[in-house]
Design an enzyme around this catalytic site. Structure first.
Site, PDB file in Angstrom:
ATOM      1  N   LYS A  95     -23.438  -5.537 -31.408  1.00 13.71           N
ATOM      2  CA  LYS A  95     -23.168  -4.266 -32.084  1.00 13.71           C
ATOM      3  C   LYS A  95     -23.976  -3.160 -31.414  1.00 13.71           C
ATOM      4  CE  LYS A  95     -20.493  -5.874 -35.261  1.00 13.71           C
ATOM      5  NZ  LYS A  95     -19.093  -5.469 -35.340  1.00 13.71           N
ATOM      6  N   HIS A 113     -29.481  -7.311 -20.321  1.00 11.03           N
ATOM      7  CA  HIS A 113     -28.079  -7.142 -19.928  1.00 11.03           C
ATOM      8  C   HIS A 113     -27.822  -7.931 -18.641  1.00 11.03           C
ATOM      9  CE1 HIS A 113     -24.202  -5.184 -19.735  1.00 11.03           C
ATOM     10  NE2 HIS A 113     -24.398  -5.051 -18.431  1.00 11.03           N
TER      11      HIS A 113
HETATM   12  C1  GRF Z   1     -27.011 -12.823 -22.240  1.00 13.74           C
HETATM   13  O1  GRF Z   1     -26.428 -13.044 -20.998  1.00 13.74           O
HETATM   14  C2  GRF Z   1     -27.533 -11.398 -22.355  1.00 13.74           C
HETATM   15  O2  GRF Z   1     -27.879 -10.834 -21.137  1.00 13.74           O
HETATM   16  C3  GRF Z   1     -26.346 -10.663 -22.923  1.00 13.74           C
HETATM   17  O3  GRF Z   1     -25.722 -11.569 -23.779  1.00 13.74           O
HETATM   18  C4  GRF Z   1     -26.018 -12.917 -23.389  1.00 13.74           C
HETATM   19  C5  GRF Z   1     -26.592 -13.562 -24.604  1.00 13.74           C
HETATM   20  O4  GRF Z   1     -26.717 -14.959 -24.459  1.00 13.74           O
HETATM   21  N1  GRF Z   1     -26.749  -9.429 -23.542  1.00 13.74           N
HETATM   22  P1  GRF Z   1     -27.526 -15.807 -25.547  1.00 13.74           P
HETATM   23  O5  GRF Z   1     -26.868 -15.537 -26.909  1.00 13.74           O
HETATM   24  O6  GRF Z   1     -28.947 -15.350 -25.526  1.00 13.74           O
HETATM   25  O7  GRF Z   1     -27.363 -17.239 -25.133  1.00 13.74           O
END
Ligand code: GRF
Length: 193
Positions: A95, A113
């Protein structure tokens, strides 16, 4: 940001799904020299797998589904205040927090990210990176600002993309580096905000 002075920073982690980054942050916060103490895990998804990691480590959880963004954000702000949270780490939180939320929380919010920002902001990063035949990708930890994936970069890690790389293999490789990168970036940021 308040000074560290050996005190751990009360932190909330926001998730929406798998929670592998949350899991790594929990493992790290248990270390003696961790600068943070995770007091609260917030999810907009009651079925987020990551909630299990919080429960296993007896960390409080709070779920609000963002049916009404304004109402959910108000509830979250209240929880953050009650738990004296001074830092938010977004970890796969799907979100977008409103400007109003950022203004009211006032304290730092970090996000991870899966791209080499400022390249590939937004969703489906791995898919776009592969389609564009990029040679490198990576992950970035940055401060959250009112513009999506655009706040100041704290730390970034670059990896090489192999010839036969696909979305799945790239995601796996990047997740692995993220699990080290996020704790490192938090430390770096707290020592020198
Ligand atoms: C990660 O790759 C992060 O960079 C992105 O969403 C993914 C989350 O993965 N924002 P997780 O839920 O921590 O396994």
């Amino acid at each position: 940001m308040e000074k560290l002075n050996g005190k751990k920073i009360n932190t909330a982690v926001f998730i929406s799904g798998r929670g592998s980054n949350l899991n790594s942050l929990i493992k790290n916060h248990k270390k003696k020299n961790s600068p943070i103490s995770i007091k609260l895990v917030i999810s907009n998804n009651p079925k987020a797998k990551g909630l299990i990691y919080a429960k296993q480590s007896k960390i409080k959880t709070f779920v609000t589904i963002f049916k009404n963004k304004n109402v959910s954000e108000k509830k979250i702000l209240k929880k953050l205040f009650i738990n004296k949270i001074n830092l938010i780490c977004l970890a796969g939180f799907m979100k977008i927090l409103s400007k109003d939320f950022l203004n009211k929380f006032k304290k730092p919010i970090l996000n991870i990210h899966p791209s080499l920002l400022p390249k590939y902001k937004g969703l489906n990063t791995h898919h776009r990176v592969i389609n564009n035949n990029e040679k490198y990708s990576g992950s970035t930890v940055h401060l959250v600002s009112s513009k999506l994936d655009s706040g100041r970069i704290i730390l970034q890690k670059k990896i090489k993309i192999n010839k036969n790389e696909n979305q799945k293999t790239l995601e796996k490789k990047i997740l692995k580096i993220e699990h080290k990168l996020y704790p490192q970036a938090i430390k770096k940021f707290l020592i020198n905000p």
